[in-house]
Design an enzyme around this catalytic site. Structure first.
Site, short mmCIF file in Angstrom:
data_model
loop_
_atom_site.label_atom_id
_atom_site.label_comp_id
_atom_site.label_asym_id
_atom_site.label_seq_id
_atom_site.Cartn_x
_atom_site.Cartn_y
_atom_site.Cartn_z
N THR A 1 -19.96 4.97 -15.68
CA THR A 1 -21.14 4.69 -14.85
C THR A 1 -21.59 3.24 -14.97
OG1 THR A 1 -21.85 6.96 -15.17
CG2 THR A 1 -23.52 5.45 -14.39
N VAL A 2 -21.87 2.80 -16.20
CA VAL A 2 -22.39 1.44 -16.38
C VAL A 2 -21.28 0.41 -16.16
CG1 VAL A 2 -23.50 -0.14 -18.01
CG2 VAL A 2 -24.18 2.26 -17.95
N ARG B 1 -6.69 6.85 -13.20
CA ARG B 1 -6.75 7.51 -11.89
C ARG B 1 -8.15 7.92 -11.46
NH1 ARG B 1 -1.70 10.81 -10.84
NH2 ARG B 1 -0.10 9.48 -11.69
N LYS C 1 -25.93 2.22 -28.37
CA LYS C 1 -27.02 2.35 -29.35
C LYS C 1 -26.65 3.24 -30.52
CE LYS C 1 -27.43 5.02 -25.62
NZ LYS C 1 -27.60 4.95 -24.20
N GLU D 1 -28.41 -6.24 -25.82
CA GLU D 1 -29.61 -6.06 -25.00
C GLU D 1 -29.60 -4.72 -24.27
OE1 GLU D 1 -32.51 -8.37 -24.41
OE2 GLU D 1 -32.98 -6.29 -23.95
N GLY E 1 -32.51 0.12 -21.11
CA GLY E 1 -31.79 -0.17 -19.86
C GLY E 1 -31.95 -1.62 -19.45
N LYS F 1 -32.26 4.21 -30.45
CA LYS F 1 -32.92 3.00 -29.92
C LYS F 1 -34.06 2.57 -30.85
CE LYS F 1 -31.58 4.31 -25.25
NZ LYS F 1 -31.89 5.21 -24.13
#
Ligand code: HSE
Length: 439
Positions: free
Chosen positions: A13-14, A48, A105, A129, A134, A205
């Site tokens: 995702t990120v 894939r 984290k 960071e 986020g 966090k």
């Protein structure tokens, strides 16, 4: 100016957000940053997988060695997640002479000390960071912007998934399960969502933020952690009636004699509290410094692009030499800070909300009230609604709030109340957190 090569490991995702910012929106970096920054490798075990971004031919590989042996790649971004494979990858990157940017984290909370030391031995740095809050530039602001302060306390909503769930249960009329499914679909949740709802992600966090805010070597195992799995809509609504909003809070407090209280738990906060209107996937962290007073950082705490925004900010910070100097010169990371003493959760004093399910008959509450009194717990309000005319339930909810009480006494009292034989299910206990006094 040299062009600095960058390699990305983990294109989920990120990672896809990072590819989007570094390839599709590359112009904005070249306009603003003198050094050239070039994404050269995307390493992922799944070649894939369907992706929303185009990765040029030859850039995508499942072989980490492509990145490690490329001398032009000086920065490695670790977005694999988890604490085993990711740790090995970070160590390999450092040994190969790469600076590391990570959003991981869990990895830093559990293995920060070892990884920072390895980076120092290799003469490299680790920038993180994106690991907290986020897209909010939180690490940089606390670490550098507040360095003149002795930080007294921090209070954070640092898990977007939990905040989204709690908001959607109250305002969106969703069940816990459907709000969680929604948070997953929006890309907020961890691959293992129990890390979110159990409070572990917030604790990771908190370990990082408390470390840089207080300048201490946080022992992750000393953080008290409770999640939101047991939160019931009945309590969220009862809290609303009393003027409270429920949030999963990460709390770090400097206490007497330089002991520290670090904890993550659901909390009722008043509607006027600075964090009460932080909703959906937004995060916010209040930091109280002895010089600056109250500062509040707010923004999107989860999701593809907000987190990618922080990752790319770190890449630039490393490329222009800031991250390396910060890493080397500030004495704020686990490996160069001292371990500290912790205040046991039993000694922490605060107010409480309880919901007790009891039979609606004479003398029941008197027995319960006697137990609280015997443990030095003063009740502030007691509320039992009239039962519905049609209700046939064997028990009714009685909602109690207390004045400030010691947690150890509360735990003993609730255990005793449970053994009286009058409550029909385990008492619900939610801590009430008041706004921190500035100085
Ligand atoms: N799962 C995390 C959250 C992602 O929901 O906040 C950002 O760390």
């Amino acid at each position: 100016m040299d062009t600095i090569g960058v390699g990305l490991i983990g294109c989920g995702t990120v990672g896809q957000g990072v590819v989007s910012l570094m390839l599709e929106r590359r112009d904005r970096l070249s306009r603003k940053v003198a050094a050239g920054i070039e994404l050269r490798h995307v390493i992922d075990k799944d070649l894939r997988a369907r992706r929303d971004v185009d990765i040029p031919k030859g850039m995508l590989s499942d072989d980490l060695a492509c990145l490690l042996k490329d001398d032009q790649t000086r920065i490695a971004i670790e977005l694999v997640g988890g604490t085993t494979v990711a740790k090995d990858i970070v160590l390999q990157c450092l040994e190969a002479g790469k600076d590391v940017v990570t959003a991981n984290k869990a990895l830093l909370a559990h293995h920060g000390r070892e990884l920072y030391a390895a980076a120092r031995r290799a003469g490299r740095c680790i920038a993180f960071e994106a690991s907290c809050g986020g897209g909010i530039p939180l690490v940089e602001s606390i670490r550098r912007g507040l360095i003149a302060n002795e930080v007294q306390a921090l209070y954070g909503i640092v898990n977007g998934t939990c905040n989204y769930i709690l908001t959607q249960m109250v305002a969106g009329g969703k069940t816990y399960a459907s709000a969680l499914a929604d948070a997953k679909a929006k890309g907020y949740a961890e691959a293992d969502e129990t890390l979110d709802v159990s409070g572990a992600d917030s604790a990771h966090k908190l370990a990082i933020l408390a470390g840089i805010a207080f300048g201490i070597d946080v022992d992750f195992d000393r953080i008290t952690v409770e999640g939101i799995q047991a939160i019931d809509l009945t309590d969220l609504k009862a809290g609303q009636e009393l003027g409270y909003v429920c949030k999963l809070l990460a709390i770090g407090q400097r206490r007497k004699n330089n002991t520290f209280s670090l904890r993550v738990h659901p909390a009722f906060i008043r509607r006027s509290h600075p964090l009460a209107n932080v909703n959906r996937s937004f995060n916010a962290v209040s930091v109280y410094g002895d010089a600056v007073g109250h500062t509040l950082f707010y923004g999107r705490g989860a999701g593809r692009m907000p987190t990618a925004s922080a990752v790319v900010a770190d890449v630039v910070d490393v490329a222009i030499g800031n991250a390396g100097r910060t890493f080397e010169q500030l004495r704020l990371l686990n490996d160069v800070c001292e371990p500290v003493a912790y205040m046991p959760i039993e000694d922490v004093e605060k107010r409480y909300y309880f919901r007790l399910m009891v039979p609606d008959r004479p003398g029941v509450f008197a027995r319960i009230a006697h137990v609280f009194g015997a443990h030095d717990i003063s009740l502030s309000a007691i509320n039992q609604h009239e039962p519905e005319a049609s209700a046939e339930s064997e028990s009714v909810p009685v909602v109690v709030t207390t004045h400030v009480a010691r947690e150890g006494n509360v735990r003993q009292a609730l255990a005793e109340v449970s053994s009286l034989g009058v409550v029909t299910c385990p008492p619900v206990c939610i801590r009430v957190v008041e706004e921190h006094e500035e100085f």
